[in-house]
Design an enzyme around this catalytic site. Structure first.
Site, PDB file in Angstrom:
ATOM      1  N   ASN A 356       0.825  -1.202   0.000  1.00 54.65           N
ATOM      2  CA  ASN A 356       0.000   0.000   0.000  1.00 54.65           C
ATOM      3  C   ASN A 356       0.861   1.254   0.000  1.00 54.65           C
ATOM      4  O   ASN A 356       1.349   1.696   1.028  1.00 54.65           O
ATOM      5  CB  ASN A 356      -0.936  -0.041   1.204  1.00 54.65           C
ATOM      6  N   THR A 357       1.022   1.788  -1.183  1.00 55.10           N
ATOM      7  CA  THR A 357       1.950   2.871  -1.453  1.00 55.10           C
ATOM      8  C   THR A 357       1.301   3.746  -2.516  1.00 55.10           C
ATOM      9  O   THR A 357       0.206   3.463  -2.965  1.00 55.10           O
ATOM     10  CB  THR A 357       3.292   2.270  -1.961  1.00 55.10           C
ATOM     11  N   THR A 358       1.952   4.814  -2.935  1.00 54.98           N
ATOM     12  CA  THR A 358       1.462   5.577  -4.070  1.00 54.98           C
ATOM     13  C   THR A 358       2.634   6.003  -4.924  1.00 54.98           C
ATOM     14  O   THR A 358       3.791   5.948  -4.491  1.00 54.98           O
ATOM     15  CB  THR A 358       0.619   6.783  -3.621  1.00 54.98           C
ATOM     16  N   HIS A 374       6.087   6.953  -2.750  1.00 55.65           N
ATOM     17  CA  HIS A 374       6.035   7.321  -1.333  1.00 55.65           C
ATOM     18  C   HIS A 374       4.942   6.539  -0.623  1.00 55.65           C
ATOM     19  O   HIS A 374       3.959   6.116  -1.246  1.00 55.65           O
ATOM     20  CB  HIS A 374       5.799   8.824  -1.182  1.00 55.65           C
TER      21      HIS A 374
END
Length: 551
Positions: A356-358, A374
């Site tokens: 779970n990142t972007t 990030h």
């Protein structure tokens, strides 16, 4: 029919549409964040201004993925062709100890105050802006303030993330109040407002990163964390640093590939796997055929067998980067590869890294590129809310091995490791593509496959980011649904353990640079992503109205 489709064992149709523009392109995993970045470009900013504005906006509208109290990597390419990576990864607090989680309840390392590592996201964003941007922090944070204070519409993606973690969110009163009003997850179409975060962003607009790392905001955050069992102090926040690192570089069929160095595994292992497969005619083998997927799976298994050595904070462990990314090492490893049978390769690590990142990919018309990944690690990080500031802190301590005496053991000041893989590709020195995505241990496997999609299969950028993916680290071979039953059966006959999964990793964002100066941006179906392109241009010289000219 495209050439790659004629040779493919698996075909698919992209679900989204790309965007084009010659003056700039912003691709993020939320349309409001893409719009924030595009606003900076439209107002005269460059790719760095746009990138920081987009990330700050994502910290509001993707609260489950990223925030000011997290960590990440900014891969920047400049008009002169140079690259740098700003390492803003989180680190263990000064009072952390190797045995602090050994023999204790696993949830202490996964959620709550003790799971929080010292953040450096905001420091990296400010450093990029100060060194390479044109705008002030107050300029680039303005869209994020508006999103926090006025709110934004909850998507199905965010709603599902809340549902998935509702039991943990309910344990913290602040998180429950924000995301579980009346005891139920925020509905699709509801408006999410975080006024406390808006005030925090206004403070950052005025004081910059010092507000968190030297000022009252940091004091408030450390006190809030202490009340929740955390061990981060104002000394930890003050000591946090951004490290400027040289990107690792390799080539694949004449294309230069630049990626992040350790403590990221992304750049090193993408280059390692590309080197390994460069000797095979992947284009002729075809996309999604059992033969091609077998090579991908074996390359991944080899990479994960080496990952425990290559993924570490280089300040604490010597990393053999030059060897791992060399053509010679690839040739040596290739000698063990069996084209007909899957083999067992010992990975030597556990799957602890969160998916779970972007990610954002931004380019301007002047030759700058910002490719940035990030995160706050798990969905909603430590799953606690710092009520005074509206911040959701990371749970990066979960990435350390709770057992003392190992390469990934906890040590004070040690940076966490990551699979982040923001890649920038060049052809004959000019930008060719830039791409990245969230997805934890599945990130660099996905960028590796995307590079082959572009270079070997000649896919469009939209096809390359949406193409079905496969992943393994030595166990089952995860395969997205587009790979059919016959393909899975053929791989099983070769000794693989195919496992059908809904998706592998998260939403990829990419930009393809065309020879005529046009940029093409694409985001995939695995997130809320949207590309926004800037076209047009200034008026021609001398053009004006003449309503009242005296002749």
């Amino acid at each position: 029919m495209s050439d790659w489709q004629a040779r493919a064992g698996t075909v698919f149709t992209p679900r989204k549409q790309p965007a084009t523009g010659a003056r700039g392109m912003v691709v993020t995993n939320h349309p409001a964040a893409s719009a924030a970045g595009a606003q900076m470009l439209a107002e005269g900013g460059n790719a760095v201004d746009a990138a920081v504005a987009a990330i700050l906006a994502l910290s509001v509208c993707e609260p489950m993925m990223v925030g000011l109290f997290g960590g990440g990597l900014m891969h920047l390419a400049h008009p002169d062709g140079t690259h740098e990576v700003l390492d803003g990864m989180a680190c263990a607090p000064f009072s952390a100890r190797p045995e602090m989680f050994e023999g204790r309840e696993p949830h202490r390392q996964l959620r709550g105050g003790q799971s929080v590592a010292v953040p450096a996201n905001l420091l990296a964003w400010e450093a990029a802006l100060t060194r390479h941007g044109r705008f002030s922090m107050a300029d680039v944070v303005a869209p994020a303030i508006r999103l926090a204070e006025r709110g934004f519409t909850v998507s199905g993606y965010l709603n599902e993330c809340i549902q998935e973690t509702a039991a943990d969110l309910a344990l913290d009163s602040g998180m429950a109040r924000l995301f579980l009003p009346d005891g139920a997850p925020l509905a699709v179409g509801a408006r999410l407002v975080n006024g406390a975060l808006g005030e925090t962003l206004r403070t950052i607009a005025a004081e910059g990163a010092d507000a968190l790392h030297q000022g009252d905001l940091g004091t408030s955050a450390s006190h809030d964390l202490a009340r929740k069992g955390g061990i981060i102090t104002t000394d930890d926040l003050a000591a946090a640093r951004v490290i400027r690192r040289e990107a690792v570089r390799g080539t694949y069929r004449g294309i230069e590939v630049y990626g992040p160095p350790p403590p990221s595994a992304g750049g090193v292992h993408v280059l390692q796997m590309l080197n390994l497969l460069e000797a095979y005619d992947i284009a002729a083998s075809g996309f999604g055929t059992p033969a091609t997927l077998h090579l991908i799976a074996e390359a991944l298994r080899m990479a994960f067998a080496d990952r425990a050595v290559a993924t570490a904070d280089p300040a604490f462990l010597k990393v053999p980067v030059a060897k791992l990314i060399s053509k010679e090492y690839a040739a040596e490893r290739r000698g063990f590869l069996d084209l007909a049978r899957a083999q067992v390769w010992t990975a030597g690590l556990t799957n602890r890294e969160s998916a779970n990142t972007t990610h954002i990919t931004v380019a301007d018309g002047e030759g700058r590129i910002a490719c940035c990944t990030h995160t706050i690690n798990s969905l909603f990080g430590a799953k606690i809310l710092l009520r005074e500031s509206g911040l959701i802190p990371n749970n990066y301590m979960a990435l350390f091995d709770p057992r003392p005496g190992l390469a990934q053991s906890i040590e004070p000041g040690k940076r966490v490791t990551t699979s982040m893989s923001p890649l920038i590709l060049r052809r004959d020195g000019a930008p060719y593509a830039a791409l990245g995505l969230p997805g934890g241990l599945r990130i660099f496997a996905s960028t590796f496959q995307a590079v082959m999609n572009l270079v070997d299969h000649g896919m469009s950028v939209q096809e390359a980011v949406e193409a079905p993916r496969a992943w393994t680290m030595g166990g089952p071979l995860e395969m997205e649904p587009a790979f059919g039953a016959a393909t899975r059966e053929a791989l099983a006959a070769m000794g693989h353990e195919p496992l059908a999964v809904p998706h592998v990793a998260g939403g990829m964002g990419a930009i393809r640079f065309h020879a005529d100066g046009m940029m093409e941006g694409a985001s995939c179906w695995r997130a809320d992503g949207a590309p926004v392109g800037i076209g047009g241009g200034p008026a021609a010289s001398g053009v004006r109205f003449f309503p009242d000219v005296t002749r």
